[in-house]
Scaffold this motif. Structure first.
Motif, PDB file in Angstrom:
ATOM      1  N   ALA A  92       0.817  -1.205  -0.002  1.00  0.00           N
ATOM      2  CA  ALA A  92      -0.130  -0.086  -0.030  1.00  0.00           C
ATOM      3  C   ALA A  92       0.960   1.123  -0.278  1.00  0.00           C
ATOM      4  CB  ALA A  92      -0.963  -0.182   1.239  1.00  0.00           C
ATOM      5  N   LEU A  93       2.052   1.021   0.753  1.00  0.00           N
ATOM      6  CA  LEU A  93       2.889   2.165   0.798  1.00  0.00           C
ATOM      7  C   LEU A  93       3.578   2.684  -0.581  1.00  0.00           C
ATOM      8  CD1 LEU A  93       4.346   4.314   2.650  1.00  0.00           C
ATOM      9  CD2 LEU A  93       6.143   2.751   2.454  1.00  0.00           C
ATOM     10  N   ALA A  94       4.011   1.717  -1.508  1.00  0.00           N
ATOM     11  CA  ALA A  94       4.568   1.572  -2.694  1.00  0.00           C
ATOM     12  C   ALA A  94       3.377   2.203  -3.530  1.00  0.00           C
ATOM     13  CB  ALA A  94       5.074   0.346  -3.101  1.00  0.00           C
ATOM     14  N   GLU A  95       2.340   1.752  -3.470  1.00  0.00           N
ATOM     15  CA  GLU A  95       1.116   2.196  -4.438  1.00  0.00           C
ATOM     16  C   GLU A  95       0.683   3.517  -4.258  1.00  0.00           C
ATOM     17  OE1 GLU A  95       0.044   0.469  -6.852  1.00  0.00           O
ATOM     18  OE2 GLU A  95       1.452  -0.804  -6.629  1.00  0.00           O
ATOM     19  N   SER A  96       1.233   4.148  -3.091  1.00  0.00           N
ATOM     20  CA  SER A  96       0.878   5.618  -2.772  1.00  0.00           C
ATOM     21  C   SER A  96       1.895   6.549  -3.680  1.00  0.00           C
ATOM     22  CB  SER A  96       0.700   6.110  -1.363  1.00  0.00           C
ATOM     23  OG  SER A  96       2.211   6.078  -0.916  1.00  0.00           O
ATOM     24  N   ARG A 112       8.733   2.700  -7.533  1.00  0.00           N
ATOM     25  CA  ARG A 112       7.868   2.377  -6.902  1.00  0.00           C
ATOM     26  C   ARG A 112       8.285   0.753  -6.271  1.00  0.00           C
ATOM     27  NH1 ARG A 112       2.503   1.955  -9.681  1.00  0.00           N
ATOM     28  NH2 ARG A 112       2.366   4.166  -9.384  1.00  0.00           N
ATOM     29  N   GLU A 113       8.757   0.119  -7.334  1.00  0.00           N
ATOM     30  CA  GLU A 113       9.376  -1.361  -6.797  1.00  0.00           C
ATOM     31  C   GLU A 113      10.232  -1.373  -5.904  1.00  0.00           C
ATOM     32  OE1 GLU A 113       7.044  -3.743  -7.361  1.00  0.00           O
ATOM     33  OE2 GLU A 113       6.040  -2.212  -8.327  1.00  0.00           O
ATOM     34  N   GLU A 166       5.039   5.587 -10.318  1.00  0.00           N
ATOM     35  CA  GLU A 166       5.921   4.428 -10.906  1.00  0.00           C
ATOM     36  C   GLU A 166       7.402   5.011 -10.355  1.00  0.00           C
ATOM     37  OE1 GLU A 166       5.427   1.813 -14.044  1.00  0.00           O
ATOM     38  OE2 GLU A 166       3.397   2.638 -14.373  1.00  0.00           O
ATOM     39  N   ASP A 167       7.681   6.131 -10.822  1.00  0.00           N
ATOM     40  CA  ASP A 167       9.195   6.725 -10.621  1.00  0.00           C
ATOM     41  C   ASP A 167       9.287   7.565  -9.475  1.00  0.00           C
ATOM     42  OD1 ASP A 167       7.498   8.826 -11.296  1.00  0.00           O
ATOM     43  OD2 ASP A 167       8.912   9.620 -12.821  1.00  0.00           O
ATOM     44  N   GLY A 168       8.530   7.261  -8.491  1.00  0.00           N
ATOM     45  CA  GLY A 168       8.719   8.021  -7.374  1.00  0.00           C
ATOM     46  C   GLY A 168       9.785   7.854  -6.542  1.00  0.00           C
ATOM     47  N   VAL A 169      10.116   8.846  -5.575  1.00  0.00           N
ATOM     48  CA  VAL A 169      11.424   8.945  -4.845  1.00  0.00           C
ATOM     49  C   VAL A 169      11.150   9.006  -3.547  1.00  0.00           C
ATOM     50  CG1 VAL A 169      13.525  10.073  -4.488  1.00  0.00           C
ATOM     51  CG2 VAL A 169      12.535   9.710  -6.900  1.00  0.00           C
ATOM     52  N   PHE A 170      11.718   8.404  -2.595  1.00  0.00           N
ATOM     53  CA  PHE A 170      11.455   8.381  -1.102  1.00  0.00           C
ATOM     54  C   PHE A 170      12.929   8.756  -0.562  1.00  0.00           C
ATOM     55  CE2 PHE A 170      12.323   6.729   3.230  1.00  0.00           C
ATOM     56  CZ  PHE A 170      11.212   7.414   3.723  1.00  0.00           C
ATOM     57  N   GLU A 171      12.887   9.841   0.020  1.00  0.00           N
ATOM     58  CA  GLU A 171      14.363  10.356   0.569  1.00  0.00           C
ATOM     59  C   GLU A 171      14.058  10.249   2.069  1.00  0.00           C
ATOM     60  OE1 GLU A 171      17.281  12.710  -1.791  1.00  0.00           O
ATOM     61  OE2 GLU A 171      15.294  13.543  -2.220  1.00  0.00           O
ATOM     62  N   ALA A 172      15.068   9.965   2.755  1.00  0.00           N
ATOM     63  CA  ALA A 172      15.375  10.164   4.325  1.00  0.00           C
ATOM     64  C   ALA A 172      16.833  10.930   4.444  1.00  0.00           C
ATOM     65  CB  ALA A 172      15.179   9.127   5.209  1.00  0.00           C
ATOM     66  N   PRO A 173      16.835  12.268   4.140  1.00  0.00           N
ATOM     67  CA  PRO A 173      18.424  12.661   3.955  1.00  0.00           C
ATOM     68  C   PRO A 173      18.937  12.680   5.228  1.00  0.00           C
ATOM     69  CG  PRO A 173      16.547  14.198   2.967  1.00  0.00           C
ATOM     70  CD  PRO A 173      16.030  13.086   3.583  1.00  0.00           C
ATOM     71  N   LEU A 174      18.549  12.676   6.384  1.00  0.00           N
ATOM     72  CA  LEU A 174      19.090  12.732   7.668  1.00  0.00           C
ATOM     73  C   LEU A 174      19.676  11.497   8.057  1.00  0.00           C
ATOM     74  CD1 LEU A 174      17.060  15.207   9.821  1.00  0.00           C
ATOM     75  CD2 LEU A 174      18.951  15.716   8.188  1.00  0.00           C
ATOM     76  N   VAL A 175      19.366  10.108   7.459  1.00  0.00           N
ATOM     77  CA  VAL A 175      19.854   9.052   7.649  1.00  0.00           C
ATOM     78  C   VAL A 175      21.268   8.994   7.165  1.00  0.00           C
ATOM     79  CG1 VAL A 175      19.535   6.527   7.354  1.00  0.00           C
ATOM     80  CG2 VAL A 175      17.551   8.053   7.684  1.00  0.00           C
TER      81      VAL A 175
END
Length: 138
Positions: A24-28, A53-54, A31-40
């Motif tokens: 469900a998270l990926a489907e939000s 997405r994949e 297809e070319d979405g980017v998830f970043e956590a810059p402080l990690v």
């Protein structure tokens, strides 16, 4: 498909932090979405940058399957957020205060604040920057 920032944010929170449902998270995301956590920091167990997405689906499923040593449980009734729209209709900011019950060693609540910047396209997240303290993720 047009979704409001409120709908996009609530869908994301339900899929991720609330239910830990990687599909469900990926489907939000687009297809070319980017998830970043810059402080990690580089090399941390929590993913710092995921593209597509994949990749989001695979990496978050692996993260959610890891055993956790963190006994903290968020109290969603005490937690709060504010959404801020911007001059760009495709960008909004979430200011979040998550409250954990009895986590300060003395039985008192602990609040953790973070900020997320969302860029959306066609009702899905195209780019999410999640600014949180890396030590909060187990």
């Amino acid at each position: 498909m047009s979704r409001t920032p409120q709908e996009i944010f609530e869908r994301y929170v339900h899929a991720g932090p609330m239910t830990r449902d990687a599909d469900a998270l990926a489907e939000s995301f687009t297809e070319d979405g980017v998830f970043e956590a810059p402080l990690v920091p580089a090399g941390a167990e929590f993913p710092r940058r995921l593209v597509g997405r994949e990749e989001i689906r695979r990496a978050m499923a692996a993260h959610y399957e890891r055993p956790t040593t963190d006994a903290r449980v968020p109290n969603f009734e005490k937690s709060a957020y504010v959404l801020h729209t911007t001059s760009d209709p495709d960008v909004f900011i979430a200011e979040i205060d998550t409250v954990f019950d009895g986590d300060d060693g003395d039985g008192g609540d602990v609040a953790v604040s973070l900020v997320q910047i969302f860029r959306v396209r066609d009702g899905r997240i195209a780019h999410l920057r999640d600014y949180f303290a890396p030590g909060l993720v187990s």
